[in-house]
Design a protein around this motif. Structure first.
Motif, PDB file in Angstrom:
ATOM      1  N   HIS A  18       1.717  97.382 104.667  1.00 37.09           N
ATOM      2  CA  HIS A  18       2.514  97.999 105.733  1.00 37.09           C
ATOM      3  C   HIS A  18       3.576  97.069 106.338  1.00 37.09           C
ATOM      4  N   ASP A  19       4.239  96.301 105.467  1.00 35.32           N
ATOM      5  CA  ASP A  19       5.321  95.439 105.957  1.00 35.32           C
ATOM      6  C   ASP A  19       6.704  95.956 105.546  1.00 35.32           C
ATOM      7  N   GLY A  20       6.748  97.135 104.918  1.00 32.50           N
ATOM      8  CA  GLY A  20       8.017  97.731 104.523  1.00 32.50           C
ATOM      9  C   GLY A  20       8.503  97.336 103.143  1.00 32.50           C
ATOM     10  N   ARG A  21       7.701  96.566 102.376  1.00 32.30           N
ATOM     11  CA  ARG A  21       8.098  96.129 101.037  1.00 32.30           C
ATOM     12  C   ARG A  21       7.051  96.564 100.009  1.00 32.30           C
ATOM     13  N   PRO A  22       7.482  96.921  98.794  1.00 32.89           N
ATOM     14  CA  PRO A  22       6.524  97.302  97.757  1.00 32.89           C
ATOM     15  C   PRO A  22       5.675  96.110  97.305  1.00 32.89           C
ATOM     16  N   ASP A  23       4.407  96.383  97.001  1.00 31.33           N
ATOM     17  CA  ASP A  23       3.452  95.351  96.606  1.00 31.33           C
ATOM     18  C   ASP A  23       2.916  95.630  95.206  1.00 31.33           C
ATOM     19  N   LEU A  24       2.093  94.712  94.714  1.00 31.96           N
ATOM     20  CA  LEU A  24       1.583  94.793  93.344  1.00 31.96           C
ATOM     21  C   LEU A  24       0.112  94.383  93.299  1.00 31.96           C
ATOM     22  N   PHE A  25      -0.697  95.129  92.536  1.00 30.55           N
ATOM     23  CA  PHE A  25      -2.047  94.712  92.179  1.00 30.55           C
ATOM     24  C   PHE A  25      -2.012  94.282  90.720  1.00 30.55           C
ATOM     25  N   ALA A  26      -2.740  93.244  90.384  1.00 23.32           N
ATOM     26  CA  ALA A  26      -2.858  92.796  88.992  1.00 23.32           C
ATOM     27  C   ALA A  26      -4.342  92.675  88.661  1.00 23.32           C
ATOM     28  N   TYR A  27      -4.772  93.410  87.645  1.00 21.99           N
ATOM     29  CA  TYR A  27      -6.148  93.365  87.172  1.00 21.99           C
ATOM     30  C   TYR A  27      -6.193  92.361  86.029  1.00 21.99           C
ATOM     31  N   CYS A  28      -6.751  91.186  86.291  1.00 22.50           N
ATOM     32  CA  CYS A  28      -6.763  90.104  85.312  1.00 22.50           C
ATOM     33  C   CYS A  28      -8.166  89.894  84.768  1.00 22.50           C
ATOM     34  N   SER A  29      -8.274  89.024  83.792  1.00 23.25           N
ATOM     35  CA  SER A  29      -9.564  88.788  83.150  1.00 23.25           C
ATOM     36  C   SER A  29     -10.572  88.139  84.087  1.00 23.25           C
ATOM     37  N   ASP A  30     -10.108  87.413  85.099  1.00 22.69           N
ATOM     38  CA  ASP A  30     -11.037  86.701  85.981  1.00 22.69           C
ATOM     39  C   ASP A  30     -11.189  87.322  87.359  1.00 22.69           C
TER      40      ASP A  30
END
Length: 64
Positions: A18-30
């Motif tokens: 909720h800061d007004g910028r798009p975010d990202l999730f990354a599903y990694c091996s660890d």
């Protein structure tokens, strides 16, 4: 940038913090990581934070 090959899935999730910028999730091996958007085209994401929101993505051969 480099290093994304350890993350089989990345998901642009909109504005999760909720800061007004798009975010990202990354599903990694660890782990599963959250990258907050910065709004700067030269460095679009802040340093990663480990999140417990979603479990690490299972490999396609996993049996649940």
């Amino acid at each position: 940038g480099g290093g994304w090959n350890t993350c089989p899935e990345t998901v642009g999730i909109g504005d999760a913090n909720h800061d007004g910028r798009p975010d990202l999730f990354a599903y990694c091996s660890d782990a599963t990581y959250f990258y907050a958007g910065t709004g700067d085209w030269r460095a679009p994401f802040a340093d990663r934070d480990i999140t417990g929101l979603l479990p690490a993505y299972p490999p396609p051969t996993a049996v649940s």
